[in-house]
Write a protein that holds these residues in place. Structure first.
Motif, short mmCIF file in Angstrom:
data_model
loop_
_atom_site.label_atom_id
_atom_site.label_comp_id
_atom_site.label_asym_id
_atom_site.label_seq_id
_atom_site.Cartn_x
_atom_site.Cartn_y
_atom_site.Cartn_z
N UNK A 147 0.84 -1.21 0.00
CA UNK A 147 0.00 0.00 0.00
C UNK A 147 0.87 1.25 0.00
N UNK A 148 1.99 1.19 -0.69
CA UNK A 148 2.95 2.30 -0.69
C UNK A 148 2.34 3.56 -1.30
N UNK A 149 1.47 3.42 -2.30
CA UNK A 149 0.85 4.60 -2.91
C UNK A 149 -0.06 5.30 -1.90
N UNK A 150 -0.83 4.51 -1.14
CA UNK A 150 -1.68 5.11 -0.10
C UNK A 150 -0.84 5.77 0.98
N UNK A 151 0.31 5.18 1.31
CA UNK A 151 1.22 5.81 2.28
C UNK A 151 1.68 7.18 1.79
N UNK A 152 2.05 7.24 0.51
CA UNK A 152 2.51 8.51 -0.06
C UNK A 152 1.40 9.55 -0.01
N UNK A 153 0.18 9.14 -0.35
CA UNK A 153 -0.95 10.06 -0.31
C UNK A 153 -1.16 10.60 1.10
N UNK A 154 -1.12 9.71 2.09
CA UNK A 154 -1.33 10.13 3.47
C UNK A 154 -0.22 11.08 3.93
N UNK A 155 1.04 10.74 3.61
CA UNK A 155 2.15 11.60 4.01
C UNK A 155 2.06 12.97 3.35
N UNK A 156 1.68 13.00 2.08
CA UNK A 156 1.56 14.27 1.37
C UNK A 156 0.48 15.14 2.01
N UNK A 157 -0.67 14.56 2.32
CA UNK A 157 -1.74 15.32 2.93
C UNK A 157 -1.36 15.83 4.31
N UNK A 158 -0.63 15.01 5.07
CA UNK A 158 -0.22 15.43 6.41
C UNK A 158 0.72 16.63 6.39
N UNK A 159 1.44 16.83 5.29
CA UNK A 159 2.36 17.97 5.19
C UNK A 159 1.76 19.11 4.37
N UNK A 160 0.44 19.09 4.19
CA UNK A 160 -0.25 20.21 3.56
C UNK A 160 -0.27 20.20 2.06
N UNK A 161 0.06 19.08 1.44
CA UNK A 161 0.04 19.01 -0.03
C UNK A 161 -1.39 18.88 -0.55
N UNK A 162 -1.56 19.29 -1.78
CA UNK A 162 -2.82 19.05 -2.49
C UNK A 162 -2.67 17.74 -3.25
N UNK A 163 -3.66 16.87 -3.16
CA UNK A 163 -3.62 15.57 -3.84
C UNK A 163 -4.74 15.51 -4.86
N UNK A 164 -4.38 15.18 -6.08
CA UNK A 164 -5.38 15.06 -7.14
C UNK A 164 -5.23 13.71 -7.83
N UNK A 165 -6.31 12.95 -7.85
CA UNK A 165 -6.34 11.70 -8.59
C UNK A 165 -6.83 11.99 -10.00
N UNK A 166 -6.13 11.47 -10.99
CA UNK A 166 -6.47 11.72 -12.39
C UNK A 166 -6.77 10.40 -13.08
N UNK A 167 -7.34 10.49 -14.26
CA UNK A 167 -7.74 9.28 -14.99
C UNK A 167 -6.53 8.40 -15.30
N UNK A 168 -6.79 7.09 -15.34
CA UNK A 168 -5.73 6.15 -15.68
C UNK A 168 -5.12 6.49 -17.03
N UNK A 169 -3.81 6.30 -17.11
CA UNK A 169 -2.99 6.56 -18.30
C UNK A 169 -2.71 8.04 -18.53
N UNK A 170 -3.25 8.92 -17.69
CA UNK A 170 -2.93 10.35 -17.83
C UNK A 170 -1.46 10.62 -17.54
N UNK A 171 -0.87 9.78 -16.66
CA UNK A 171 0.53 9.97 -16.26
C UNK A 171 1.38 8.79 -16.71
N UNK A 172 1.03 8.20 -17.84
CA UNK A 172 1.75 7.02 -18.31
C UNK A 172 3.22 7.29 -18.58
N UNK A 173 3.54 8.51 -18.97
CA UNK A 173 4.94 8.82 -19.30
C UNK A 173 5.79 9.11 -18.07
N UNK A 174 5.18 9.16 -16.87
CA UNK A 174 5.95 9.41 -15.64
C UNK A 174 5.65 8.33 -14.60
#
Length: 364
Positions: A328-355
């Motif tokens: 669940x490393x992706x969920x960990x990253x999301x939680x850590x980002x939110x805890x430090x005041x980051x904005x989190x945006x989920x986008x459609x699949x394949x939108x970030x295929x190049x990264x």
């Protein structure tokens, strides 16, 4: 069974508990044939939790009996017939909670002095919740919505309802007409009460707002007081009583258009960050940035998950069966980002295929 996540609920779940606080996490399935195995998996996971409690020398007999009783009570509340993609069960001395989420979760049993909330945090961020307010002269209802479900909000005075009294017969005889429903003072007072309650809800739980009703009703609400910037009117009546699915369908096209525009904006922000060298792309870079609290904006594909092994200074792919795997490393990253005041945006699949499915704009 809790119908919806909220920031307030998540904050309460993160508070320390008397040891042991048990977190039971399990993937579930919406349809046959996969869903037929969910009851068996749940029984096995509950048995595993009981064994872990039995073998933990730090758990007294009284605490063990209390938590096992709470787990049994939680199990009795679980409705696998209407399952989503994940089940999260919390049990601690004197309490238990059951949550379902529209997001895949790994199977885990964890004992600690706090509940494991990272899967709920990620699910809440991915849900992109909104408020829908249905307005009519005799009823104002508030609905909590997301991509998968919409439920009626029954706190803070909602729903507001009243009987429409007969029009002023004496006035009709005197001047030959009756006042418009949306011009009389009783209706204005009714809308003022609802507007004040709406402000209270939005102050504690800010979300995009959709106001649904006939044009005169929407106009009166707008005249009653300011609405949040970006509020979207939906000129459709007859939904004061729902049903919830009809409310969800009324706003669905607008949400789809908003999400498409949001994805375009996110991709543009990532491109601009590359030029400023304030960019991280791929799981390893983003994970490091999250640990350092450097993320300003985190972008993640909706269904991206990764199983990894943590080597301290970098991550490497792993199999879910590996003993030291973190699935669940992706969920960990999301939680850590939110805890430090980051904005989190989920986008459609394949939108970030190049990264490699995940990227971030950094603070520095």
């Amino acid at each position: 069974m809790h119908p919806a996540l909220s920031a307030d609920a998540l904050a309460k779940l993160r508070q320390p508990r008397p040891y042991p606080a048990v977190s039971l996490v399990m993937p579930t399935h919406r349809r046959e044939p996969d869903s037929s195995q969910d009851p068996v998996r749940l029984r096995n996971l509950l048995a595993k939790a009981g064994k872990v409690l039995e073998e933990d020398p730090g758990v007294t007999r009284e605490r063990r009996a209390d938590v096992l009783d709470q787990l049994e009570r939680a199990a009795a509340e679980i409705d696998l017939v209407h399952a989503e993609d994940g089940l999260v069960v919390f049990a601690a001395p004197g309490e238990h909670q059951v949550w379902t989420v529209a997001r895949e979760v790994p199977e885990r049993v964890v004992l600690a002095d706090t509940f494991l909330t990272r899967n709920l945090v990620a699910a809440q961020a991915a849900e992109r919740p909104y408020w829908a307010l249905t307005v009519a002269a005799d009823r104002v209802s508030l609905w909590s919505g997301g991509p998968e479900r919409t439920v009626g909000h029954t706190g803070d005075g909602f729903p507001f309802a009243r009987s429409l009294e007969p029009q002023d017969v004496e006035r009709e005889e005197r001047v030959g007409d009756v006042p418009s429903t949306f011009q009389d003072e009783d209706t204005r007072a009714f809308f003022r009460d609802a507007h004040q309650a709406l402000r209270t809800v939005l102050a504690s739980e800010p979300r995009p707002l959709y106001v649904i009703g006939e044009p005169p009703a929407i106009a009166l609400l707008e005249d009653t007081g300011a609405l949040p910037q970006g509020t979207t009117p939906v000129r459709q009546g007859g939904l004061g009583h729902g049903p919830a699915e009809a409310v969800r369908k009324a706003v669905e096209p607008l949400i789809a258009a908003h999400e498409a525009a949001l994805t375009t904006t996110v991709l543009a922000e990532l491109d601009a960050a590359r030029g400023r060298r304030e960019y991280a792309g791929g799981l390893d870079e983003v994970w490091q940035a999250a640990r350092e609290g450097r993320i300003h904006l985190l972008a993640v594909e909706e269904h991206y998950r990764a199983v990894v092994r943590d080597h301290g200074d970098h991550l490497e792919p792993a199999e879910a069966s590996d003993l030291d795997a973190r699935d669940d490393i992706v969920d960990e990253i999301v939680e850590q980002a939110l805890e430090t005041g980051a904005e989190v945006r989920f986008v459609r699949d394949d939108s970030l295929a190049d990264v490699a499915r995940i990227a971030a704009v950094l603070r520095y």
